[in-house]
Design an enzyme around this catalytic site. Structure first.
Site, short mmCIF file in Angstrom:
data_model
loop_
_atom_site.label_atom_id
_atom_site.label_comp_id
_atom_site.label_asym_id
_atom_site.label_seq_id
_atom_site.Cartn_x
_atom_site.Cartn_y
_atom_site.Cartn_z
N LYS A 109 12.31 -89.79 66.13
CA LYS A 109 11.12 -88.60 67.30
C LYS A 109 10.03 -88.78 66.69
CE LYS A 109 13.68 -85.61 68.83
NZ LYS A 109 14.24 -84.25 68.46
N LYS A 142 15.51 -95.66 60.19
CA LYS A 142 15.61 -94.69 61.40
C LYS A 142 15.16 -94.24 62.33
CE LYS A 142 16.42 -90.14 62.58
NZ LYS A 142 17.36 -88.83 62.82
N LYS A 184 12.62 -83.86 55.19
CA LYS A 184 11.48 -83.62 56.27
C LYS A 184 10.79 -81.92 54.60
CE LYS A 184 12.94 -84.13 60.16
NZ LYS A 184 13.56 -84.14 61.35
P1 ATP Z 1 14.21 -85.91 63.68
O1 ATP Z 1 13.50 -87.46 64.20
O2 ATP Z 1 13.06 -85.10 64.90
O3 ATP Z 1 14.97 -84.62 63.22
P2 ATP Z 1 16.46 -86.37 65.50
O4 ATP Z 1 16.40 -87.66 67.31
O5 ATP Z 1 16.90 -86.83 64.85
O6 ATP Z 1 15.02 -86.31 65.52
P3 ATP Z 1 17.39 -84.88 67.74
O7 ATP Z 1 17.24 -84.72 68.48
O8 ATP Z 1 18.04 -84.13 67.21
O9 ATP Z 1 17.37 -84.93 66.32
O10 ATP Z 1 18.88 -85.86 67.23
C1 ATP Z 1 19.59 -85.38 68.51
C2 ATP Z 1 21.30 -86.52 68.06
O11 ATP Z 1 20.70 -87.31 68.05
C3 ATP Z 1 21.45 -86.24 66.96
O12 ATP Z 1 23.06 -85.52 66.86
C4 ATP Z 1 21.05 -87.02 65.81
O13 ATP Z 1 22.43 -87.61 65.65
C5 ATP Z 1 21.29 -88.07 66.86
N1 ATP Z 1 19.76 -89.40 66.74
C6 ATP Z 1 18.87 -88.86 66.05
N2 ATP Z 1 18.22 -90.25 65.51
C7 ATP Z 1 19.11 -91.71 65.83
C8 ATP Z 1 19.36 -92.96 65.84
N3 ATP Z 1 18.56 -93.58 65.04
N4 ATP Z 1 20.44 -93.95 66.47
C9 ATP Z 1 21.67 -93.07 66.81
N5 ATP Z 1 21.79 -91.79 67.07
C10 ATP Z 1 20.39 -90.39 66.60
#
Ligand code: ATP
Ligand code: LTN
Length: 330
Positions: free
Chosen positions: A198, A195, A112
């Site tokens: 969002k 990955k 980040k």
């Molecule tokens: P950012 O991309 O903004 O960092 P994020 O989606 O990684 O956001 P959170 O929304 O806080 O962050 O994640 C919520 C949960 O979803 C966490 O446990 C994260 O590990 C899981 N997660 C996020 N993206 C994925 C993915 N592509 N596949 C599986 N699990 C995910």
């Protein structure tokens, strides 16, 4: 001993199919294993610039997403992190037991901050894992369901627990991260080597996307050369990702999914994946609207904050006493 489940999601933007498959979808069945504390990590959302109205709206959305995913408020305590002040109080104490070197090695921080100007990187982004560790230890969590990207933070929490307990005695409970066997890392549909995230919306399926859009995104997902539907992350990352999505939503193994698609062409394969995603998301969206339109999240969050405040004060008191903070009032 029954498990104590804890997890949080940041209300930073539109949630994706990755969040859904990686965490949301399975939370309800986890609550059968013990009391669960599930929260909206709104303080964590402040670690990157965010519009106040958007943050508020995202928090409501996330509460409804949790409920739509089947989280039962009778079995799980659902709350807003910022409504439970023990998180911030414990953070002030625990920041002294995690070190700059280890925090600067966290992949999430490196990723980040690499995208930002150096003079705009907030201290909160750097110290993020301290607050996350506090979230976890405050409730004596034993199991922390997360996607793969968060495992490093849970490992750091484990280091903190060892360090703190070695110094002050057996105060903090040792947690462990738990990932889905299938679906802990859903990849982007446009670039299946990164990955689905969002904060990186190309190649995402958002949970609020119109189903026609969802179908279109899946039908135009990047695939690979060749024509066999086989799980091979290195040579067929796109196909492997779609197989993972299918298997995770159907609750079957990758091998079972592969066996199902023997002899399929890519186009027919994608169509069937799209059918499964749309069916699941369609039901999910209906429930989301029900909780949102009837404002059912409000009572749940109020009750959750009360219970989380009660519970978290216990550990906070223990820690304050252990480190030598004098209490005279009360
Ligand atoms: P950012 O991309 O903004 O960092 P994020 O989606 O990684 O956001 P959170 O929304 O806080 O962050 O994640 C919520 C949960 O979803 C966490 O446990 C994260 O590990 C899981 N997660 C996020 N993206 C994925 C993915 N592509 N596949 C599986 N699990 C995910
Ligand atoms: N860091 C997590 C969100 C989060 C969390 C937690 C997850 C904050 N506190 C405690 C599990 C346990 C993320 O970015 N997804």
């Amino acid at each position: 001993m029954a498990d104590r489940i804890l997890t949080g999601i940041k209300p930073t933007g539109k949630l994706t199919l990755g969040n859904y498959i990686g965490v949301l979808k399975h939370l309800n069945e986890m609550t059968d294993r013990g009391e669960a504390f599930i929260f909206i990590a709104d303080l964590h959302a402040l670690t990157l610039p965010i519009d106040p109205n958007e943050l508020r709206q995202n928090s409501i959305d996330l509460a409804c997403f949790y409920l739509a995913a089947g989280l039962d408020p009778e079995k799980a305590v659902l709350f807003l992190q910022s409504e439970v002040s023990a998180h911030s109080e414990l953070n002030s104490i625990m920041q002294n037991y995690l070190y700059m070197g280890e925090l600067s090695r966290m992949t999430q921080f490196k990723d980040k901050s690499a995208k930002m100007k150096e003079n705009a990187i907030g201290l909160g982004l750097f110290a993020y894992p301290v607050l996350m560790a506090c979230d976890i230890v405050l409730y004596n969590a034993t199991v922390v369901p997360v996607g793969e990207d968060q495992v490093q933070h849970v490992e750091l929490t484990r280091d903190l627990v060892n360090r703190f307990n070695n110094r002050y005695g057996d105060i903090l409970q040792m947690p462990k991260a738990e990932m889905r066997k299938v679906g802990a890392r859903i990849m982007s549909l446009s670039n299946p080597t990164i990955k689905m995230s969002k904060s990186d919306p190309k190649g995402d399926i958002f949970l609020k996307d119109d189903l026609a859009v969802v179908r279109k995104k899946i039908m135009s997902a990047v695939t690979d050369t060749g024509c066999e539907v086989k799980y091979d992350v290195e040579n067929k990352p796109g196909i492997s990702n779609l197989l993972t999505i299918y298997a995770a939503l159907k609750d079957i193994s990758i091998e079972e999914a592969e066996a199902h698609f023997v002899g399929y062409r890519y186009g027919d394969f994608k169509k069937e994946v799209a059918d499964v995603v749309c069916e699941d998301l369609g039901k999910f969206q209906e429930k989301y609207h029900y909780f949102l339109d009837n404002k059912l999240y409000e009572e749940v969050l109020k009750k959750g904050a009360k219970r989380a405040n009660e519970e978290s004060q216990k550990l906070l008191k223990k820690v304050k006493q252990a480190v030598g903070l004098l209490t005279v009032s009360e």
